[in-house]
Motif scaffolding. Sequence first.
Motif, mmCIF file in Angstrom:
data_model
loop_
_atom_site.group_PDB
_atom_site.id
_atom_site.type_symbol
_atom_site.label_atom_id
_atom_site.label_comp_id
_atom_site.label_asym_id
_atom_site.label_seq_id
_atom_site.Cartn_x
_atom_site.Cartn_y
_atom_site.Cartn_z
ATOM 1 N N ARG A 1 32.242 40.509 43.533
ATOM 2 C CA ARG A 1 33.655 40.252 43.820
ATOM 3 C C ARG A 1 34.066 39.001 43.050
ATOM 4 O O ARG A 1 33.572 37.910 43.300
ATOM 5 C CB ARG A 1 33.874 40.086 45.318
ATOM 6 C CG ARG A 1 34.123 41.417 46.008
ATOM 7 C CD ARG A 1 33.881 41.364 47.475
ATOM 8 N NE ARG A 1 32.471 41.189 47.756
ATOM 9 C CZ ARG A 1 32.019 40.439 48.747
ATOM 10 N NH1 ARG A 1 32.856 39.792 49.530
ATOM 11 N NH2 ARG A 1 30.720 40.327 48.956
ATOM 12 N N LEU A 2 34.945 39.191 42.075
ATOM 13 C CA LEU A 2 35.287 38.091 41.177
ATOM 14 C C LEU A 2 36.357 37.200 41.790
ATOM 15 O O LEU A 2 37.334 37.700 42.352
ATOM 16 C CB LEU A 2 35.798 38.636 39.842
ATOM 17 C CG LEU A 2 34.806 39.491 39.067
ATOM 18 C CD1 LEU A 2 35.484 40.014 37.802
ATOM 19 C CD2 LEU A 2 33.571 38.682 38.690
ATOM 20 N N PRO A 3 36.187 35.892 41.694
ATOM 21 C CA PRO A 3 37.241 34.989 42.166
ATOM 22 C C PRO A 3 38.474 35.120 41.289
ATOM 23 O O PRO A 3 38.416 35.697 40.198
ATOM 24 C CB PRO A 3 36.603 33.593 42.031
ATOM 25 C CG PRO A 3 35.507 33.761 41.059
ATOM 26 C CD PRO A 3 35.045 35.170 41.116
ATOM 27 N N ILE A 4 39.577 34.555 41.759
ATOM 28 C CA ILE A 4 40.857 34.745 41.079
ATOM 29 C C ILE A 4 40.859 34.219 39.646
ATOM 30 O O ILE A 4 41.506 34.757 38.785
ATOM 31 C CB ILE A 4 41.997 34.105 41.903
ATOM 32 C CG1 ILE A 4 42.310 35.001 43.089
ATOM 33 C CG2 ILE A 4 43.261 33.922 41.090
ATOM 34 C CD1 ILE A 4 43.395 34.447 43.993
ATOM 35 N N GLY A 5 40.137 33.187 39.356
ATOM 36 C CA GLY A 5 40.247 32.550 38.041
ATOM 37 C C GLY A 5 39.562 33.277 36.897
ATOM 38 O O GLY A 5 39.697 32.871 35.742
ATOM 39 N N VAL A 6 38.822 34.350 37.185
ATOM 40 C CA VAL A 6 38.120 35.038 36.094
ATOM 41 C C VAL A 6 38.382 36.536 36.182
ATOM 42 O O VAL A 6 38.814 37.045 37.212
ATOM 43 C CB VAL A 6 36.586 34.788 36.135
ATOM 44 C CG1 VAL A 6 36.286 33.323 36.027
ATOM 45 C CG2 VAL A 6 35.960 35.378 37.357
ATOM 46 N N PHE A 7 38.134 37.231 35.088
ATOM 47 C CA PHE A 7 38.332 38.667 35.093
ATOM 48 C C PHE A 7 37.326 39.328 34.163
ATOM 49 O O PHE A 7 36.734 38.676 33.292
ATOM 50 C CB PHE A 7 39.768 39.022 34.673
ATOM 51 C CG PHE A 7 40.105 38.702 33.241
ATOM 52 C CD1 PHE A 7 40.526 37.421 32.876
ATOM 53 C CD2 PHE A 7 40.005 39.666 32.248
ATOM 54 C CE1 PHE A 7 40.835 37.118 31.560
ATOM 55 C CE2 PHE A 7 40.321 39.364 30.923
ATOM 56 C CZ PHE A 7 40.736 38.090 30.575
ATOM 57 N N ALA A 8 37.154 40.621 34.396
ATOM 58 C CA ALA A 8 36.298 41.426 33.518
ATOM 59 C C ALA A 8 37.216 42.361 32.742
ATOM 60 O O ALA A 8 38.161 42.913 33.295
ATOM 61 C CB ALA A 8 35.307 42.228 34.354
ATOM 62 N N ASP A 9 36.943 42.503 31.470
ATOM 63 C CA ASP A 9 37.764 43.359 30.621
ATOM 64 C C ASP A 9 37.243 44.793 30.716
ATOM 65 O O ASP A 9 36.148 45.080 30.233
ATOM 66 C CB ASP A 9 37.683 42.839 29.173
ATOM 67 C CG ASP A 9 38.542 43.634 28.216
ATOM 68 O OD1 ASP A 9 38.711 43.172 27.077
ATOM 69 O OD2 ASP A 9 39.049 44.718 28.589
ATOM 70 N N PRO A 10 38.029 45.687 31.320
ATOM 71 C CA PRO A 10 37.519 47.050 31.510
ATOM 72 C C PRO A 10 37.173 47.745 30.189
ATOM 73 O O PRO A 10 36.234 48.538 30.124
ATOM 74 C CB PRO A 10 38.641 47.793 32.218
ATOM 75 C CG PRO A 10 39.734 46.833 32.436
ATOM 76 C CD PRO A 10 39.380 45.526 31.853
ATOM 77 N N PHE A 11 37.915 47.423 29.127
ATOM 78 C CA PHE A 11 37.666 48.085 27.850
ATOM 79 C C PHE A 11 36.360 47.608 27.241
ATOM 80 O O PHE A 11 35.614 48.382 26.629
ATOM 81 C CB PHE A 11 38.838 47.847 26.901
ATOM 82 C CG PHE A 11 40.137 48.298 27.483
ATOM 83 C CD1 PHE A 11 41.074 47.384 27.939
ATOM 84 C CD2 PHE A 11 40.408 49.654 27.631
ATOM 85 C CE1 PHE A 11 42.261 47.811 28.519
ATOM 86 C CE2 PHE A 11 41.586 50.082 28.208
ATOM 87 C CZ PHE A 11 42.509 49.164 28.654
ATOM 88 N N GLU A 12 36.071 46.330 27.437
ATOM 89 C CA GLU A 12 34.807 45.782 26.937
ATOM 90 C C GLU A 12 33.643 46.423 27.692
ATOM 91 O O GLU A 12 32.611 46.765 27.116
ATOM 92 C CB GLU A 12 34.818 44.268 27.162
ATOM 93 C CG GLU A 12 33.618 43.540 26.628
ATOM 94 C CD GLU A 12 33.687 42.050 26.929
ATOM 95 O OE1 GLU A 12 34.476 41.654 27.831
ATOM 96 O OE2 GLU A 12 32.961 41.299 26.272
#
Lengths: 255, 436
Positions: free
Chosen positions: A83-94
């Motif tokens: 579960r990622l905190p608000i400040g980061v994200f994962a790029d679904p395309f990557e």
Amino acid sequence: MESYHGEYGSLLDSDFQDFIARGLPSGLCGMLPDDLPRLSVLQQNLIGEGSHRLLSSSIRLNIEPKSLTKLPTHSCEVILIERLPIGVFADPFELQHLLQRGVFNNIAVFGDTNLELPSFLSNHSVVEVHMDVGPNLLISHKNGPYINIALPLHARYPPLDASGYSRVKFGAPDVFMCCSIEGNSPNQSCLFSPTGDGAELGSGEIVWRIPAGRKTHAEVVSIVTFISAIVSTLFIVLASIFYSKAIPYKTLKQS
Amino acid sequence: MTSVNIRALLLFSAIFRVILILYGEWQDSHMEVRYTDVDYLVFSDAASLMASGDSPYKRTTYRYSPLLAFLLIPNAIIHRSWGKFLFSASDLLVGFFIRSILKLRRVPENLCTYSVMIWLLNPFTFTIGTRGNCEPIVCAVILWIIICLMNGNVLQAAFWYGLVVHFRIYPIIYALPIILILDSNFFHSGQKPFLSYWTAGHGKTTQSSTDATYHYNMQNVLTKIFTRQRVMFGLVSAIVFFSFTGLFFYLYGWAFLHEALLYHLTRTDPRHNFSVYFYHIYLHYEKEISVLEKFISFLPQFMVQLVLISCFAQDFPICFFVQTVAFVAFNKVITAQYFVWFFCLLPLILPWSSMKLKWEGICCFSVWMGAQIHWLMWGYMLEFKGKNVFLQLWMASLVFLAANTLVLIMIIRHHRYSPVFRHLELKSSKNSVKLE
């Protein structure tokens, strides 16, 4: 995971814990032979510098050496829910690209996957990773074999902070083992969680320091930006008028 | 013999681009870091969606006209590199158009060839098409519009202008200069306009005769403002723009309008980029921007565009060039792909520049590249080393604005102003430009 997100629409930690406590089919696992791998220590590390890093999760397995050869009959996979905190994200395309290259068995991102918005306009997101537990994927170590899952993550622009850095803390992920049992009906599988099986988080809390703007700069930056824009404008305007040949008085001078 | 050089140049450029595209495919599948631009993957995904009857806007970050996805449908059917070949072909077409435009104004062959080389052999140019960026198409259309205007094909120019503004919005800045040059002194129906040709003239002596034929005063503007050509150009380009916009709104709804049009008009990206405004936008992102602030930030852009148009409209290649450089420099967001917008116009003005390569030319180039590299260094520290260097990065963007301003002023200073069109009725008079 997909059914959870679809049904509940919420990614709050408390809701998720309730779901795990109530809903997962772990009953069958109790009847299984002891040679199934058990998850033990989970270690997490943030690798890299800057806004693009890898969240590396190493999951140590407790497994009898002779059981290693039996693994194909109980095809098991590790499911990591981060579960990622608000400040980061994962790029679904990557992640799709990695999936195509065979790095994971399956991977999906749920929640806020906007790649461009800054932190305070964003929301939670969750990454679910499936990774096969096969003898070829297990990394040997003196303390026992382990699986490594490396998730590429990116930092969002954080809210302004007087210290110049924003600290984003990662919670512990949820790790499950899902095995499909042969012999009985082919669709039978069990899912169990290491919580209560003695698994522990081997590493401390993961913190990502992301550079943030300083509010104290706001006034100076705004004033200097606009002054520079106006000064550049003036220079260009003056140069155009002075060097341009389209001004009438110049033609009068030459004729 | 010199015409063989141009053909050899085009052939060499074509082969080189094919090799780059093939190399790009290899790098994409064998190395972690892709050669292909991220945007190209976005276009391709959108094209696949369109090919299967879906809206291209289901692909997040697809912010272009559906026309682009349509052009790239063969990516899904034939091969994923189709788009790259299309963009590189447009890039070669730009080189060909540059030569055509210069030939129309009778620029000597060697100058033509050097000017075309500035485009075709520019590393920025050949990487942009081969990496899958769509800007070469826009450049090709803009140059074709220039050719149409020079040949007197106002209707065709209007059609392509409406289309290119629908495709990429920024060419709207050329609307006023185009309207201004569609003067009844230059354009009569049924007659091609007369072009003023290139001369080797040094200094200002050749200017007086062209100035005498060019009466740019308020009286003319007011009395002749609604000429037939102007009305036709305005109407046709507006009809084309609204037709395409209307068609795609009908097909794809508000998603099209938001992503392809409104996003670009209201874009305030707080993420770091070359623009001087990026840090100001980030520091104020949580607050609403007041109308006064919006006005103040738009004022420099507006003033510069107005003055440049007033001073240079009749010599529209230089007008388009300086307008584009200024537009990019004062924009709220600047990314490297915007540079192609004025790189394609640079070869059109070089034959009229008295700037020598040594040392003024080299100095301009070094200052501009140096400011960019300086910015990139701080950007690397911020993004890849995680150091808080926002202030230094912002100052680097101020330096970049200063560099742009300096280069722009140098180019203006060394440019031999020569209006493209000559008065039709003065063709046989003794005031017309003597051909050498």
